[in-house]
Design a protein around this motif. Structure first.
Motif, PDB file in Angstrom:
ATOM      1  N   ALA A   1      -4.916 -15.401 -14.766  1.00 48.63           N
ATOM      2  CA  ALA A   1      -5.554 -14.710 -13.644  1.00 48.63           C
ATOM      3  C   ALA A   1      -6.660 -13.766 -14.116  1.00 48.63           C
ATOM      4  N   LEU A   2      -7.783 -13.851 -13.430  1.00 52.09           N
ATOM      5  CA  LEU A   2      -8.904 -12.954 -13.726  1.00 52.09           C
ATOM      6  C   LEU A   2      -8.995 -11.842 -12.684  1.00 52.09           C
ATOM      7  N   GLY A   3      -8.336 -12.090 -11.552  1.00 52.17           N
ATOM      8  CA  GLY A   3      -8.421 -11.126 -10.465  1.00 52.17           C
ATOM      9  C   GLY A   3      -7.075 -10.854  -9.840  1.00 52.17           C
ATOM     10  N   LEU A   4      -6.967  -9.668  -9.221  1.00 53.35           N
ATOM     11  CA  LEU A   4      -5.724  -9.239  -8.580  1.00 53.35           C
ATOM     12  C   LEU A   4      -6.039  -8.743  -7.173  1.00 53.35           C
ATOM     13  N   ILE A   5      -5.284  -9.230  -6.203  1.00 52.95           N
ATOM     14  CA  ILE A   5      -5.378  -8.667  -4.855  1.00 52.95           C
ATOM     15  C   ILE A   5      -4.098  -7.882  -4.615  1.00 52.95           C
ATOM     16  N   LEU A   6      -4.265  -6.583  -4.369  1.00 53.37           N
ATOM     17  CA  LEU A   6      -3.119  -5.726  -4.069  1.00 53.37           C
ATOM     18  C   LEU A   6      -3.083  -5.530  -2.565  1.00 53.37           C
ATOM     19  N   ASP A   7      -2.144  -6.188  -1.920  1.00 54.23           N
ATOM     20  CA  ASP A   7      -2.055  -6.133  -0.461  1.00 54.23           C
ATOM     21  C   ASP A   7      -1.156  -4.966  -0.051  1.00 54.23           C
ATOM     22  N   ILE A   8      -1.758  -3.942   0.575  1.00 57.95           N
ATOM     23  CA  ILE A   8      -0.974  -2.770   0.999  1.00 57.95           C
ATOM     24  C   ILE A   8      -0.908  -2.692   2.525  1.00 57.95           C
ATOM     25  N   SER A   9      -1.039  -3.869   3.186  1.00 60.96           N
ATOM     26  CA  SER A   9      -1.131  -3.856   4.651  1.00 60.96           C
ATOM     27  C   SER A   9       0.147  -3.376   5.346  1.00 60.96           C
ATOM     28  N   THR A  10       1.292  -3.453   4.667  1.00 66.09           N
ATOM     29  CA  THR A  10       2.515  -2.967   5.325  1.00 66.09           C
ATOM     30  C   THR A  10       2.871  -1.540   4.880  1.00 66.09           C
ATOM     31  N   VAL A  11       2.085  -0.997   3.942  1.00 69.09           N
ATOM     32  CA  VAL A  11       2.409   0.341   3.417  1.00 69.09           C
ATOM     33  C   VAL A  11       2.077   1.413   4.451  1.00 69.09           C
ATOM     34  N   GLN A  12       3.074   2.248   4.766  1.00 66.06           N
ATOM     35  CA  GLN A  12       2.917   3.256   5.808  1.00 66.06           C
ATOM     36  C   GLN A  12       2.605   4.639   5.265  1.00 66.06           C
ATOM     37  N   THR A  13       2.933   4.865   4.008  1.00 69.35           N
ATOM     38  CA  THR A  13       2.744   6.198   3.432  1.00 69.35           C
ATOM     39  C   THR A  13       2.074   6.095   2.066  1.00 69.35           C
ATOM     40  N   VAL A  14       0.852   6.614   1.946  1.00 68.18           N
ATOM     41  CA  VAL A  14       0.200   6.696   0.634  1.00 68.18           C
ATOM     42  C   VAL A  14       0.141   8.166   0.258  1.00 68.18           C
TER      43      VAL A  14
END
Lengths: 138, 117
Positions: free
Chosen positions: B36-49
Motif C-alpha cells: 500500500a502506498l496510501g491510507l484512507i482513515l475513515d472517521i465518519s462514525t467518530v463522534q468525539t475528537v
C-alpha cells in the motif's frame, strides 16, 4: 433551581473515560441539546475526565441536569491528586505539565459556557463546567 | 481492508485510548506488510475528537509518511469539525475528504502527483 437527574462515574482506568462520555452524551441529549452542543459537551468532558485520570490519578465525574429559568447540564470532575500549582498557566493553550497537548483546560472552557476550577496543591482539583440550553439556537 | 495499493481503515465510533493506540500499531504493521502506498482513515462514525485522539491520528499520519505512505482523513462529521476547531486542534496539514469516495479520488491524485514529481 430543580435538579432532575444526577449521576456519577468513578474514573479508575482509561475505559471509564468512555463510560463517562457515553453517560454525559445521553444526559446532554436528554436535556435537549442539539448535535453540535452535545458534541461540544462530550468533547469537553473527554478532555477533563482524561485530566482526572492522568494528572489526578483517578477521581469522580458527576453530572446533573439543571432545571429552572434555564435548562442546562453541569458536570464536575474531581480528584484528590497533586492539585494545579499555577492555574493561569494551566489555562494557557499549549501549556502542559504532562504528556498532553495543553489543549484540555482552555479548550474545554471554550466549548462550555462556564468553567470553575478549584484546586489546592496536595489536596486535589475540582473542575465544574456548565452548558445552558438556548432555545433560540435549537 | 486493502483496495489495490490503498489501505482503508475505519475508526470505531467511540474508541477508548488503548483502542486508538492499538489501531495505530495495526495500521503501521499493515503498511509494512503490504504494498500500500496510501491510507484512507475513515472517521465518519467518530463522534468525539479530543486532543488525545487528534494527537494519535496526527502522529499516525506522520509515521505512515515516514514509511512512504500518503494518508487522507475521510468523513469528519460537521459537529465534530466545529468542536475540533473550537477546541484548538488543527490536525496539522492532513489532506481531508468529505467521504470515502472523494478520499479515493484525492488519494489517487496525490499518488499520481508524487509519481510524476
Amino acid at each position: 433551581m430543580t435538579i432532575l437527574d444526577v449521576a456519577e462515574i468513578a474514573i479508575v482506568n482509561e475505559q471509564d473515560i468512555v463510560v463517562a462520555r457515553k453517560g454525559i452524551r445521553e444526559a446532554a441529549v436528554g436535556v435537549g441539546f442539539g448535535l453540535t452542543d452535545v458534541t461540544r459537551i462530550v468533547t469537553a468532558a473527554s478532555e477533563l475526565s482524561r485530566n482526572v485520570y492522568i494528572y489526578g490519578g483517578g477521581g469522580l465525574v458527576t453530572w446533573r441536569v439543571l432545571l429552572g429559568d434555564r435548562r442546562g447540564l453541569e458536570i464536575a470532575f474531581s480528584d484528590d491528586g497533586p492539585g494545579i500549582e499555577d492555574l493561569d498557566k494551566a489555562m494557557q493553550p499549549g501549556y502542559t505539565s504532562g504528556r498532553g497537548m495543553g489543549m484540555g483546560m482552555p479548550g474545554a472552557k471554550r466549548l462550555m459556557d462556564e468553567m470553575v476550577v478549584e484546586s489546592a496543591v496536595g489536596v486535589g482539583t475540582t473542575v465544574t463546567v456548565r452548558k445552558w440550553l438556548l432555545h433560540r439556537y435549537e | 481492508m486493502r483496495l489495490g495499493s490503498i489501505l482503508m481503515v475505519t475508526v470505531p465510533s467511540d474508541p477508548d485510548d488503548d483502542t486508538i493506540s492499538d489501531l495505530q500499531v495495526r495500521i503501521l504493521s499493515s503498511m509494512e506488510g503490504s504494498t500500500a502506498l496510501g491510507l484512507i482513515l475513515d472517521i465518519s462514525t467518530v463522534q468525539t475528537v479530543d486532543s488525545f485522539f487528534a494527537r494519535t491520528i496526527t502522529e499516525t499520519v506522520q509515521m505512515v509518511s515516514l514509511m512512504g505512505g500518503i494518508t487522507v482523513l475521510s468523513g469528519m462529521q460537521a459537529a465534530v469539525a466545529v468542536t475540533t476547531t473550537q477546541l484548538g486542534l488543527t490536525l496539522g496539514s492532513i489532506p481531508t475528504a468529505l467521504n470515502v469516495d472523494r478520499a479515493m479520488i484525492t488519494l489517487q491524485h496525490l499518488l499520481e502527483e508524487r509519481r510524476l514529481s
